[in-house]
Design a protein around this motif. Structure first.
Motif, PDB file in Angstrom:
ATOM      1  N   TYR A  69       5.403 -16.517 -40.585  1.00 32.00           N
ATOM      2  CA  TYR A  69       5.120 -15.409 -39.670  1.00 32.00           C
ATOM      3  C   TYR A  69       6.393 -14.620 -39.341  1.00 32.00           C
ATOM      4  O   TYR A  69       6.354 -13.412 -39.137  1.00 32.00           O
ATOM      5  CB  TYR A  69       4.522 -15.996 -38.386  1.00 32.00           C
ATOM      6  CG  TYR A  69       4.011 -14.971 -37.424  1.00 32.00           C
ATOM      7  CD1 TYR A  69       2.821 -14.299 -37.673  1.00 32.00           C
ATOM      8  CD2 TYR A  69       4.724 -14.665 -36.270  1.00 32.00           C
ATOM      9  CE1 TYR A  69       2.355 -13.351 -36.794  1.00 32.00           C
ATOM     10  CE2 TYR A  69       4.255 -13.721 -35.387  1.00 32.00           C
ATOM     11  CZ  TYR A  69       3.078 -13.065 -35.649  1.00 32.00           C
ATOM     12  OH  TYR A  69       2.613 -12.117 -34.774  1.00 32.00           O
ATOM     13  N   PHE A  89       2.237  -5.251 -42.360  1.00 34.40           N
ATOM     14  CA  PHE A  89       2.169  -5.387 -40.897  1.00 34.40           C
ATOM     15  C   PHE A  89       3.212  -6.366 -40.390  1.00 34.40           C
ATOM     16  O   PHE A  89       3.470  -7.399 -40.999  1.00 34.40           O
ATOM     17  CB  PHE A  89       0.771  -5.906 -40.570  1.00 34.40           C
ATOM     18  CG  PHE A  89       0.492  -6.213 -39.117  1.00 34.40           C
ATOM     19  CD1 PHE A  89      -0.256  -5.324 -38.343  1.00 34.40           C
ATOM     20  CD2 PHE A  89       0.927  -7.394 -38.540  1.00 34.40           C
ATOM     21  CE1 PHE A  89      -0.541  -5.622 -37.014  1.00 34.40           C
ATOM     22  CE2 PHE A  89       0.646  -7.690 -37.214  1.00 34.40           C
ATOM     23  CZ  PHE A  89      -0.089  -6.804 -36.453  1.00 34.40           C
ATOM     24  N   ASP A  91       4.474  -7.865 -36.251  1.00 36.89           N
ATOM     25  CA  ASP A  91       4.000  -7.798 -34.868  1.00 36.89           C
ATOM     26  C   ASP A  91       5.118  -7.566 -33.863  1.00 36.89           C
ATOM     27  O   ASP A  91       6.283  -7.436 -34.194  1.00 36.89           O
ATOM     28  CB  ASP A  91       3.219  -9.079 -34.547  1.00 36.89           C
ATOM     29  CG  ASP A  91       1.971  -8.768 -33.750  1.00 36.89           C
ATOM     30  OD1 ASP A  91       2.059  -7.997 -32.791  1.00 36.89           O
ATOM     31  OD2 ASP A  91       0.896  -9.293 -34.090  1.00 36.89           O
ATOM     32  N   ARG A 153      -1.749 -13.767 -21.792  1.00 34.43           N
ATOM     33  CA  ARG A 153      -0.957 -12.761 -22.492  1.00 34.43           C
ATOM     34  C   ARG A 153      -0.608 -11.574 -21.607  1.00 34.43           C
ATOM     35  O   ARG A 153      -0.276 -10.499 -22.107  1.00 34.43           O
ATOM     36  CB  ARG A 153      -1.699 -12.301 -23.751  1.00 34.43           C
ATOM     37  CG  ARG A 153      -1.921 -13.438 -24.720  1.00 34.43           C
ATOM     38  CD  ARG A 153      -2.639 -13.002 -25.984  1.00 34.43           C
ATOM     39  NE  ARG A 153      -1.791 -12.230 -26.869  1.00 34.43           N
ATOM     40  CZ  ARG A 153      -2.185 -11.781 -28.062  1.00 34.43           C
ATOM     41  NH1 ARG A 153      -3.416 -12.037 -28.493  1.00 34.43           N
ATOM     42  NH2 ARG A 153      -1.374 -11.076 -28.822  1.00 34.43           N
ATOM     43  N   HIS A 186      -5.916  -4.643 -27.791  1.00 35.52           N
ATOM     44  CA  HIS A 186      -7.005  -5.135 -28.622  1.00 35.52           C
ATOM     45  C   HIS A 186      -8.257  -4.475 -28.071  1.00 35.52           C
ATOM     46  O   HIS A 186      -8.616  -4.734 -26.915  1.00 35.52           O
ATOM     47  CB  HIS A 186      -7.158  -6.647 -28.527  1.00 35.52           C
ATOM     48  CG  HIS A 186      -5.836  -7.394 -28.667  1.00 35.52           C
ATOM     49  ND1 HIS A 186      -4.928  -7.535 -27.660  1.00 35.52           N
ATOM     50  CD2 HIS A 186      -5.298  -8.039 -29.731  1.00 35.52           C
ATOM     51  CE1 HIS A 186      -3.877  -8.248 -28.083  1.00 35.52           C
ATOM     52  NE2 HIS A 186      -4.073  -8.565 -29.334  1.00 35.52           N
ATOM     53  N   MET A 228      -6.491  -2.042 -33.488  1.00 38.10           N
ATOM     54  CA  MET A 228      -6.926  -3.411 -33.771  1.00 38.10           C
ATOM     55  C   MET A 228      -8.016  -3.806 -32.789  1.00 38.10           C
ATOM     56  O   MET A 228      -7.881  -3.571 -31.586  1.00 38.10           O
ATOM     57  CB  MET A 228      -5.751  -4.398 -33.634  1.00 38.10           C
ATOM     58  CG  MET A 228      -6.119  -5.844 -33.980  1.00 38.10           C
ATOM     59  SD  MET A 228      -4.850  -7.035 -33.468  1.00 38.10           S
ATOM     60  CE  MET A 228      -3.525  -6.659 -34.573  1.00 38.10           C
ATOM     61  N   TYR A 231     -10.872 -10.046 -30.219  1.00 39.80           N
ATOM     62  CA  TYR A 231     -11.676 -11.190 -30.672  1.00 39.80           C
ATOM     63  C   TYR A 231     -13.001 -11.290 -29.931  1.00 39.80           C
ATOM     64  O   TYR A 231     -14.014 -11.703 -30.480  1.00 39.80           O
ATOM     65  CB  TYR A 231     -10.921 -12.494 -30.413  1.00 39.80           C
ATOM     66  CG  TYR A 231      -9.753 -12.780 -31.324  1.00 39.80           C
ATOM     67  CD1 TYR A 231      -9.917 -12.898 -32.704  1.00 39.80           C
ATOM     68  CD2 TYR A 231      -8.485 -12.984 -30.800  1.00 39.80           C
ATOM     69  CE1 TYR A 231      -8.844 -13.201 -33.532  1.00 39.80           C
ATOM     70  CE2 TYR A 231      -7.410 -13.296 -31.623  1.00 39.80           C
ATOM     71  CZ  TYR A 231      -7.591 -13.402 -32.992  1.00 39.80           C
ATOM     72  OH  TYR A 231      -6.531 -13.705 -33.802  1.00 39.80           O
ATOM     73  N   ASP A 263      -8.607  -8.270 -35.527  1.00 40.59           N
ATOM     74  CA  ASP A 263      -7.580  -9.228 -35.136  1.00 40.59           C
ATOM     75  C   ASP A 263      -7.591 -10.358 -36.170  1.00 40.59           C
ATOM     76  O   ASP A 263      -8.513 -10.486 -36.980  1.00 40.59           O
ATOM     77  CB  ASP A 263      -7.789  -9.743 -33.708  1.00 40.59           C
ATOM     78  CG  ASP A 263      -6.491 -10.317 -33.125  1.00 40.59           C
ATOM     79  OD1 ASP A 263      -5.551 -10.599 -33.898  1.00 40.59           O
ATOM     80  OD2 ASP A 263      -6.414 -10.504 -31.897  1.00 40.59           O
ATOM     81  N   TRP A 264      -6.578 -11.169 -36.110  1.00 41.41           N
ATOM     82  CA  TRP A 264      -6.256 -12.129 -37.174  1.00 41.41           C
ATOM     83  C   TRP A 264      -7.255 -13.279 -37.322  1.00 41.41           C
ATOM     84  O   TRP A 264      -7.542 -13.992 -36.355  1.00 41.41           O
ATOM     85  CB  TRP A 264      -4.865 -12.697 -36.904  1.00 41.41           C
ATOM     86  CG  TRP A 264      -3.755 -12.017 -37.657  1.00 41.41           C
ATOM     87  CD1 TRP A 264      -2.735 -12.642 -38.309  1.00 41.41           C
ATOM     88  CD2 TRP A 264      -3.541 -10.628 -37.872  1.00 41.41           C
ATOM     89  NE1 TRP A 264      -1.917 -11.703 -38.915  1.00 41.41           N
ATOM     90  CE2 TRP A 264      -2.393 -10.460 -38.672  1.00 41.41           C
ATOM     91  CE3 TRP A 264      -4.248  -9.470 -37.499  1.00 41.41           C
ATOM     92  CZ2 TRP A 264      -1.909  -9.223 -39.077  1.00 41.41           C
ATOM     93  CZ3 TRP A 264      -3.768  -8.229 -37.895  1.00 41.41           C
ATOM     94  CH2 TRP A 264      -2.620  -8.125 -38.672  1.00 41.41           C
ATOM     95  N   GLU A 451      -0.009 -16.686 -25.692  1.00 41.87           N
ATOM     96  CA  GLU A 451      -1.183 -16.684 -26.559  1.00 41.87           C
ATOM     97  C   GLU A 451      -1.641 -18.128 -26.761  1.00 41.87           C
ATOM     98  O   GLU A 451      -0.824 -19.038 -26.896  1.00 41.87           O
ATOM     99  CB  GLU A 451      -0.833 -16.048 -27.903  1.00 41.87           C
ATOM    100  CG  GLU A 451      -2.052 -15.911 -28.780  1.00 41.87           C
ATOM    101  CD  GLU A 451      -1.806 -15.078 -30.022  1.00 41.87           C
ATOM    102  OE1 GLU A 451      -0.678 -14.642 -30.245  1.00 41.87           O
ATOM    103  OE2 GLU A 451      -2.787 -14.888 -30.764  1.00 41.87           O
TER     104      GLU A 451
HETATM  105  C1  BGC Z   1      -3.149 -11.806 -31.949  1.00 47.65           C
HETATM  106  C2  BGC Z   1      -2.816 -10.351 -32.212  1.00 47.65           C
HETATM  107  C3  BGC Z   1      -1.730 -10.254 -33.234  1.00 47.65           C
HETATM  108  C4  BGC Z   1      -2.136 -10.995 -34.487  1.00 47.65           C
HETATM  109  C5  BGC Z   1      -1.109 -10.917 -35.594  1.00 47.65           C
HETATM  110  C6  BGC Z   1      -3.382 -12.575 -33.237  1.00 47.65           C
HETATM  111  O1  BGC Z   1      -3.435 -13.942 -32.975  1.00 47.65           O
HETATM  112  O2  BGC Z   1      -4.269 -11.873 -31.106  1.00 47.65           O
HETATM  113  O3  BGC Z   1      -2.422  -9.721 -31.028  1.00 47.65           O
HETATM  114  O4  BGC Z   1      -1.431  -8.916 -33.520  1.00 47.65           O
HETATM  115  O5  BGC Z   1      -2.333 -12.346 -34.150  1.00 47.65           O
HETATM  116  O6  BGC Z   1       0.130 -11.350 -35.200  1.00 47.65           O
END
Ligand code: BGC
Length: 744
Positions: A69, A89, A91, A153, A186, A228, A231, A263-264, A451
């Motif tokens: 990451y 991308f 973050d 967050r 988000h 983005m 969730y 989102d991821w 998170e």
């Molecule tokens: C987060 C996003 C973030 C993405 C990529 C997800 O777990 O909720 O805010 O942009 O991961 O890093």
């Protein structure tokens, strides 16, 4: 290719296709025409390839678990045959998460600075660093309003008020998009952490548009490239496949022309539905769509028109940014460069909020004057540790971190600094008693809030989304590319300091300090009346002990230069200029309920300062609150209206002895909407030298006071009387009020 410009028709189908497309756009061909040509040049497989991340799921996930990451970007929509670059991308929001980037103070700290020009400069610095690590899309524009301070967050957004949050987010986007594309997140109503994969947020038309969406709209209007999705579900459907949100609101009403990503990993559940609903790209891996789109196309759940529409959104955006992205990537020397570190320090200092500064023996405890001090005690578990905030997706690999102890030691010069980690309150009391002043640094770390990583382990619906084995060719290519390009190594010392991957984080379990911290404060202040408490937190902390402590500062996760920024304020090199971007209530019961495990939850318009004001609960420290070392007198404010814009003018004079910031806040209410609470509609931060004055003009478009007509699903502009209040914070007894008549 009928209807396609000659330049494109003449293009060889090959790596030169994209270059020709860019040339056509630069030559004046409308983007839509060029995109149509590109779509014709693409095979069906190439189009589908653009609708999710380029990486194989299992190999990608494995790499993530090994620190990938922080080492490489997430690529998507890259079509080599045609030279389509796709996007890469990385973050944020407190800096770029790849490599040894600058770690700025968290967004909530920057929200407390109320300084749009500063935020734009931070965006500019982040954009430069982002490009230098090989990325071109910055994922760190998080603008969900802080509905409740327990949100894990909280630190990633700017505050509880949608207008304030929107202005800060727009400033960040302006800065970033000079160098790269930005992604706002988000969408929408993502303000609980532990339940984020499970909760369905019910929200009515009015609350949605007036409270939870205005900041997104503001940033779409600013020209953000990417949105983005959240969730959580919104009104019964997951946001990543929510047609009302993604098509009716985002596209049809707001006119968004960029592209929308999920989102991821667990950002959508149904391949076909997500596409018809309007989600363009599933991120970051080959996952739900890779396993489900073919079938959805075959059975008519989605269509090739939907595919083309989404691919067109991506291509059009890449073309729009092709000029910006053509600039040469800066070298790695921009990462944590002296200029960016200086900016981080400025932001750290500007974000500190002085909540209280009472005199002891006739003199306010702050600022500390090193010339009059012999010994300072610095106490608390957070006084001398690396504490940058969330250990999830916003984690930044800062090469070195200035702790409060390091910053204060330097700022105090020859003054003796005694450090104690506060684990034994009695011992800390003895240390404090022996000092001229005691500074206590307490609050949270990434273990208390952040998170929530690791959720989903027991959620069978999420587990069912996991795909079968990776395509072996794709997996092998990825593994080879990682081996060939291992990416930056973690900064020295970081590996030893903790795991390189993610912390567990989650929502806060309490709005109070840890019991041990409250005990420490009590012991220290009993031993030394000249006590300063610095709170380190992502948002509001309840302070039932505050009346007993003469000086209290709301600090935040102040970034890699945080210790210097804090020390600048403590010794008076800078007057504190932060203002709370949230309310600190006296009692958690005054806030909306917060259920960490909720599967359904109703959001109404009442949270933060709106709710406290409606319910008649005075805040312990109100929204907008913050003291300085100086004093300000205000001249008379006036307002008029022309062409749909209210113009508020006035002046402030710094009557004290320090250069300091005044933040003029404008709150408005329209008589034509008597049921609607008043709103923050403008603000200006003014930095003023002692004895000097500053004129201020704040322009307020009337649309900021519009009301959402739920039945017609449209906005209604105010008419008749508009009441404006110019204030230093919510509930300011010295505020000024003026009334303006809006013509029909
Ligand atoms: C987060 C996003 C973030 C993405 C990529 C997800 O777990 O909720 O805010 O942009 O991961 O890093």
């Amino acid at each position: 290719m009928p209807g396609v410009p000659t330049t494109l028709r003449a293009m060889v189908e090959g790596a030169g296709t994209w270059a020709a497309a860019v040339g056509s756009v630069q030559g004046g061909t409308p983007v839509a025409e060029v995109v149509a040509g590109l779509l014709e040049a693409m095979t069906p497989d190439e189009k589908l390839w653009c609708l999710d991340g380029d990486l194989p799921f299992w190999a990608g996930l494995g790499d993530l678990g090994e620190g990938g990451y922080h080492k490489r970007t997430f690529p998507a929509a890259r079509v080599e045959r045609l030279g389509i670059p796709g996007f890469a991308f990385s973050d944020g929001p407190r800096g770029v998460v790849i490599g040894p980037a600058t770690c700025f103070p968290v967004s909530m700290a920057r929200g407390a600075a109320w300084d749009l020009e500063l935020e734009e400069r931070i965006g500019d610095a982040i954009g430069t660093e982002l490009r230098s690590v090989g990325a071109d899309l910055f994922g760190g524009v998080c603008v969900n309003v802080l509905r409740h301070p327990a949100w894990g967050r909280a630190q990633e957004t700017y505050g509880e008020d949608p207008f304030h949050v929107g202005e800060l987010g727009a400033a960040l986007v302006r800065g970033v998009q000079r160098h790269a594309m930005a992604c706002v997140k988000h969408l929408a109503c993502n303000s609980m952490e532990n339940a984020r994969f499970e909760v369905d947020v019910a929200v009515d038309e009015v609350a949605l548009h007036e409270v939870f969406l205005p900041q997104f709209r503001r940033i779409v209007d600013e020209g953000v490239a990417v949105v983005m999705t959240a969730y959580n579900a919104l009104n019964g459907e997951w946001c990543g496949q929510n047609r009302p949100l993604l098509t009716q609101i985002l596209r049809d009403e707001w006119g968004f022309s960029g592209f929308a990503i999920s989102d991821w990993i667990f950002g959508l559940r149904d391949a076909g539905l997500s596409l018809t609903a309007g989600l363009d790209v599933e991120m970051p891996y080959q996952m739900v769509r890779a396993g489900g789109l073919d079938a959805a196309l075959a059975d008519g759940a989605t269509s090739w028109e939907d595919v083309d529409r989404s691919v067109a959104h991506v291509l059009a955006t890449l073309l729009r940014f092709s000029g910006v992205l053509a600039a040469e990537r800066p070298g790695s020397d921009v990462l944590a460069s002296p200029a960016h570190r200086a900016l981080a320090r400025e932001a750290a200092a500007k974000s500190v909020v002085l909540l209280r500064n009472e005199p002891v023996d006739g003199v306010p405890v702050l600022p500390l004057d090193p010339a009059r001090l012999q010994r300072v005690a610095l106490l608390g578990a957070l006084a001398d540790i690396r504490n940058l905030g969330d250990g999830g997706s916003s984690d930044v690999w800062a090469e070195s971190v200035v702790t409060p102890a390091a910053g204060l030691r330097l700022a105090l010069g020859g003054v003796e600094l005694t450090l104690d980690d506060g684990t034994d309150a009695t011992r800390a009391g003895v240390v404090a008693a022996d000092a001229d002043v005691a500074v206590v640094v307490v609050g949270y770390t990434k273990d208390d809030e952040g998170e929530f990583i690791g959720a989903g382990g027991t959620n069978t619906a999420l587990q069912a989304l996991m795909p079968g084995p990776d395509d072996p060719d794709l997996a092998a290519r990825f593994t080879d590319s990682v081996a060939a390009n291992p990416g930056p190594e973690p900064p020295a010392g970081l590996a030893a300091a903790g795991p390189l991957t993610f912390s567990t984080g989650g929502d806060r379990s309490s709005l109070r300090l840890h019991r041990s911290d409250e005990d420490l404060i009590a012991a220290v202040v009993a031993a030394n009346p000249r006590t300063v408490v610095v709170l380190v937190a992502g948002s509001a902390v309840l302070t039932p002990w505050a009346d007993d402590v003469p000086a209290v500062l709301q600090g935040f996760y102040g970034g890699m230069e945080g210790g210097h920024g804090l020390a600048d304020v403590l010794v008076g090199r800078r007057s504190p200029g932060g203002r709370l971007p949230f309310s600190v209530p006296t009692d958690e019961a005054h806030l909306p309920p917060f259920d960490h495990e909720a599967t359904v939850c109703t959001y109404d318009r009442w949270h933060g300062w709106w709710k406290l004001e409606r319910d008649g609960h005075p805040a312990r420290f109100p929204f907008g609150w913050g003291l300085t070392y100086s004093g300000f007198e205000w001249g008379e404010f006036s307002a008029n209206v022309a062409d749909g814009v209210l113009e508020v003018t006035g002046s402030v004079t710094n009557t004290g002895g320090h250069t300091a910031a005044e933040v003029v806040q404008v709150y408005g209410a329209a008589a034509s909407f008597p049921d609607q609470p008043r709103r923050l509609v403008g603000f200006a931060r003014l930095e003023v030298a002692p004895g000097a004055g500053a004129e201020v003009t704040i322009r307020v478009p009337l649309s900021l006071l519009a009301a959402r007509d739920a039945a017609a699903a449209r906005w209604v502009l105010p008419q008749g009387r508009v009441d404006l209040e110019m204030a230093r914070h919510v509930g300011d007894p010295r505020s000024q009020r003026v009334t303006v008549e809006v013509p029909d």
